[in-house]
Design an enzyme around this catalytic site. Sequence first.
Site, PDB file in Angstrom:
ATOM      1  N   THR A 148      26.969  12.634  72.109  1.00 25.90           N
ATOM      2  CA  THR A 148      26.558  13.590  72.692  1.00 25.90           C
ATOM      3  C   THR A 148      25.149  13.457  73.590  1.00 25.90           C
ATOM      4  O   THR A 148      25.290  13.808  74.555  1.00 25.90           O
ATOM      5  CB  THR A 148      26.171  14.771  71.604  1.00 25.90           C
ATOM      6  OG1 THR A 148      27.513  15.273  70.805  1.00 25.90           O
ATOM      7  CG2 THR A 148      25.615  16.131  72.216  1.00 25.90           C
ATOM      8  N   ARG A 160      33.786   5.072  74.801  1.00 29.69           N
ATOM      9  CA  ARG A 160      35.047   4.587  74.282  1.00 29.69           C
ATOM     10  C   ARG A 160      35.737   5.761  74.086  1.00 29.69           C
ATOM     11  O   ARG A 160      35.635   6.796  74.159  1.00 29.69           O
ATOM     12  CB  ARG A 160      34.529   4.019  72.662  1.00 29.69           C
ATOM     13  CG  ARG A 160      33.598   2.849  72.632  1.00 29.69           C
ATOM     14  CD  ARG A 160      33.200   2.346  71.395  1.00 29.69           C
ATOM     15  NE  ARG A 160      32.413   3.405  70.604  1.00 29.69           N
ATOM     16  CZ  ARG A 160      32.229   3.467  69.459  1.00 29.69           C
ATOM     17  NH1 ARG A 160      32.882   2.713  68.468  1.00 29.69           N
ATOM     18  NH2 ARG A 160      31.825   4.587  68.756  1.00 29.69           N
ATOM     19  N   ALA A 182      33.129  -0.220  65.400  1.00 31.35           N
ATOM     20  CA  ALA A 182      32.004  -1.091  65.409  1.00 31.35           C
ATOM     21  C   ALA A 182      31.544  -1.610  64.034  1.00 31.35           C
ATOM     22  O   ALA A 182      30.977  -2.654  64.049  1.00 31.35           O
ATOM     23  CB  ALA A 182      31.017  -0.289  65.874  1.00 31.35           C
ATOM     24  N   LYS A 194      35.411  10.990  60.167  1.00 30.93           N
ATOM     25  CA  LYS A 194      34.296  10.778  61.170  1.00 30.93           C
ATOM     26  C   LYS A 194      34.480  12.032  62.251  1.00 30.93           C
ATOM     27  O   LYS A 194      33.230  12.254  62.770  1.00 30.93           O
ATOM     28  CB  LYS A 194      34.383   9.556  61.784  1.00 30.93           C
ATOM     29  CG  LYS A 194      33.326   9.232  62.898  1.00 30.93           C
ATOM     30  CD  LYS A 194      33.555   7.756  63.373  1.00 30.93           C
ATOM     31  CE  LYS A 194      32.479   7.358  64.387  1.00 30.93           C
ATOM     32  NZ  LYS A 194      32.727   8.140  65.741  1.00 30.93           N
ATOM     33  N   PHE A 252      17.980  19.586  65.906  1.00 29.90           N
ATOM     34  CA  PHE A 252      19.039  20.526  65.077  1.00 29.90           C
ATOM     35  C   PHE A 252      18.322  21.728  64.935  1.00 29.90           C
ATOM     36  O   PHE A 252      17.062  21.922  64.751  1.00 29.90           O
ATOM     37  CB  PHE A 252      19.593  20.025  63.967  1.00 29.90           C
ATOM     38  CG  PHE A 252      20.738  18.984  64.135  1.00 29.90           C
ATOM     39  CD1 PHE A 252      21.998  19.171  63.454  1.00 29.90           C
ATOM     40  CD2 PHE A 252      20.590  17.876  64.723  1.00 29.90           C
ATOM     41  CE1 PHE A 252      23.017  18.641  63.608  1.00 29.90           C
ATOM     42  CE2 PHE A 252      21.773  17.012  64.961  1.00 29.90           C
ATOM     43  CZ  PHE A 252      22.759  17.326  64.402  1.00 29.90           C
ATOM     44  N   LYS A 296      25.268  10.631  68.739  1.00 34.38           N
ATOM     45  CA  LYS A 296      25.123   9.596  69.539  1.00 34.38           C
ATOM     46  C   LYS A 296      25.820   9.957  70.988  1.00 34.38           C
ATOM     47  O   LYS A 296      25.389   9.557  72.114  1.00 34.38           O
ATOM     48  CB  LYS A 296      25.423   7.995  69.075  1.00 34.38           C
ATOM     49  CG  LYS A 296      25.256   7.070  69.897  1.00 34.38           C
ATOM     50  CD  LYS A 296      25.210   5.774  69.130  1.00 34.38           C
ATOM     51  CE  LYS A 296      26.140   5.486  67.975  1.00 34.38           C
ATOM     52  NZ  LYS A 296      27.622   5.391  68.810  1.00 34.38           N
ATOM     53  N   PHE A 322      28.188   3.122  65.841  1.00 31.71           N
ATOM     54  CA  PHE A 322      27.097   3.184  64.955  1.00 31.71           C
ATOM     55  C   PHE A 322      25.803   2.786  65.435  1.00 31.71           C
ATOM     56  O   PHE A 322      25.004   3.255  66.215  1.00 31.71           O
ATOM     57  CB  PHE A 322      27.707   2.439  63.778  1.00 31.71           C
ATOM     58  CG  PHE A 322      29.019   3.198  63.253  1.00 31.71           C
ATOM     59  CD1 PHE A 322      29.362   4.436  62.891  1.00 31.71           C
ATOM     60  CD2 PHE A 322      30.161   1.897  63.023  1.00 31.71           C
ATOM     61  CE1 PHE A 322      30.687   4.587  62.631  1.00 31.71           C
ATOM     62  CE2 PHE A 322      31.368   2.436  62.588  1.00 31.71           C
ATOM     63  CZ  PHE A 322      31.593   3.762  62.372  1.00 31.71           C
TER      64      PHE A 322
END
Length: 563
Positions: free
Chosen positions: A80, A101, A280, A112, A388, A78, A308
């Site tokens: 990225t 953030r 989050a 994470k 990917f 996300k 998230f």
Amino acid sequence: MKRTKTAVPSDIEIAQQASMKKITEIVEQLDIEEEEIELYGKYKAKLSHNILNRLAQKENGKVILVTAINPTPAGEGKSTVTVGLGQALNKLGKKTVIAMREPSLGPTMGLKGGAAGGGYSQVLPMEDINLHFTGDIHAITTANNALAAMIDNHIHQGNELQIDTRRITWKRVVDLNDRALRKVVIGLGGATQGVPREDGFDITVASEIMAVFCLAKDLKDLKARLARIVIGYDVNQKPVTVKDLNVEGALTLLLKDASMPNLVQTMEHSPAIIHGGPFANIAHGCNSVLGTQMAAKLGDYVVTEAGFGADLGAEKFLHIKTPSLGYHPQAVVIVATVRAIKMHGGLSKDQLKMENLEALKLGIENVKKHVETIQSFGLPYVIALNEFVTDTEAEISYVQEWCKAHEIPMALTQVWEKGGEGGLKLAEAVLSEIEKSNDEFTPLYLPENTVEQKLEIIAKTVYGAEGVDILPTAQKQLQLIVGEGWGHLPICMAKTQYSLSDDAKKLGRPQNFTITIRELKPSVGAGFIVALTGNIMTMPGLPKEPAALKMDVDEQGKATGLF
């Protein structure tokens, strides 16, 4: 068949090989005056609040919110995509500022990972951003713990406010995952060491001060919100606030410099404002209002993210952050990957390299639910399928055809590998949806709805639950919240990020479940009510093999192992 691609270095290797411009050159791209920046070395700067005052009459840029499906260990990318989309919009000649953030050291050193993007869609300097950055989170830690010290000193010095030591709700914090600190006893050692009582630690990003910091519009609002924080209750069970302790001025002073948003750059020298970072799943998961407002004054477009999946970060952005921001996003991007969709379809992580259309068919129901959530707010949206190397042509085609059959706008992105160039199709799709939009944004609930109604609406509309089960402890807390006149506040659900339900193991699109509310905690300063569900904790623990075990630094100060 699988497609092969040229091997690329790790994120940190790419970042270390990147050529950065001096931050003063990035400033020159924006409407910022020389006295409105404070340099933090060559590549970082803090931005003065005066920018917002000077540009108050300037039209705000259009905000694009990036969210995702429920995250999985497969990774969604996300952050990225957020960076890549911002770079792509700038490639299209759209003056764009990214607003993100700040990463917490807890997940960075734990499981994470960081939050600086990846591949050729990163914000730089990546090492600084993922570690101590400009010290903002440390300032919040200090302010939080200064308040804790003031509370215990007040009790030690006679307790004029008659604070009930059994009902102190304010905890100390540290910006690390440290399960051993969840429950502690303080004040031991005799009369001069304070009054013994039970206490505990949260992670800094779960502190109400972090939430206050991220929702405040200026220093005046910051001080007012800090003053409203409830630290506990007196012997008559009435709330005791920071204002009662008369320390809101000192706390604001500790946060004065931190409240200035941070300006950095991306791999392609797009401007990025990185400021604030509440979790989050246990907080509201959005960067600061000040950071987003500044980006909106300095750019024609703002690409920002919420933590998230759409069930957490996006819902909280739209119900909690939007009222403080004063305007809503013009479009939403929902990030998904073939890998993550297959995990939601029942595959384990070690099975993801194999083509499996059946798992894709099952897992795509998770994507559909998040689309329905954004639709319920009346906002235009685009699915970003983050590619990917292990994705097969058949799998990508399945998602594309599914989106086409359901009339869902979708774009394949390759921003990790190709930077802004890999996000051009997404950027064009987002611009197209913004242009077609009739601006029908509608919150799912209003302040006048009861707390129970707000909980039900979130559970049913956003999660797909049958309803909520409010446990006796939470029922008692609800009576206090309503009695004190706090029932108008929005809800901040503390829920697992991995599932639409409050059970982390229920992936995909669970059916026939209820959301169990075990506690309701008023965060009056921040301006919301935290509803704790399931077994969610405000102090995470470290995994068996923390990411920190792979981190190191060489004799020249070059970091390794940072993703």
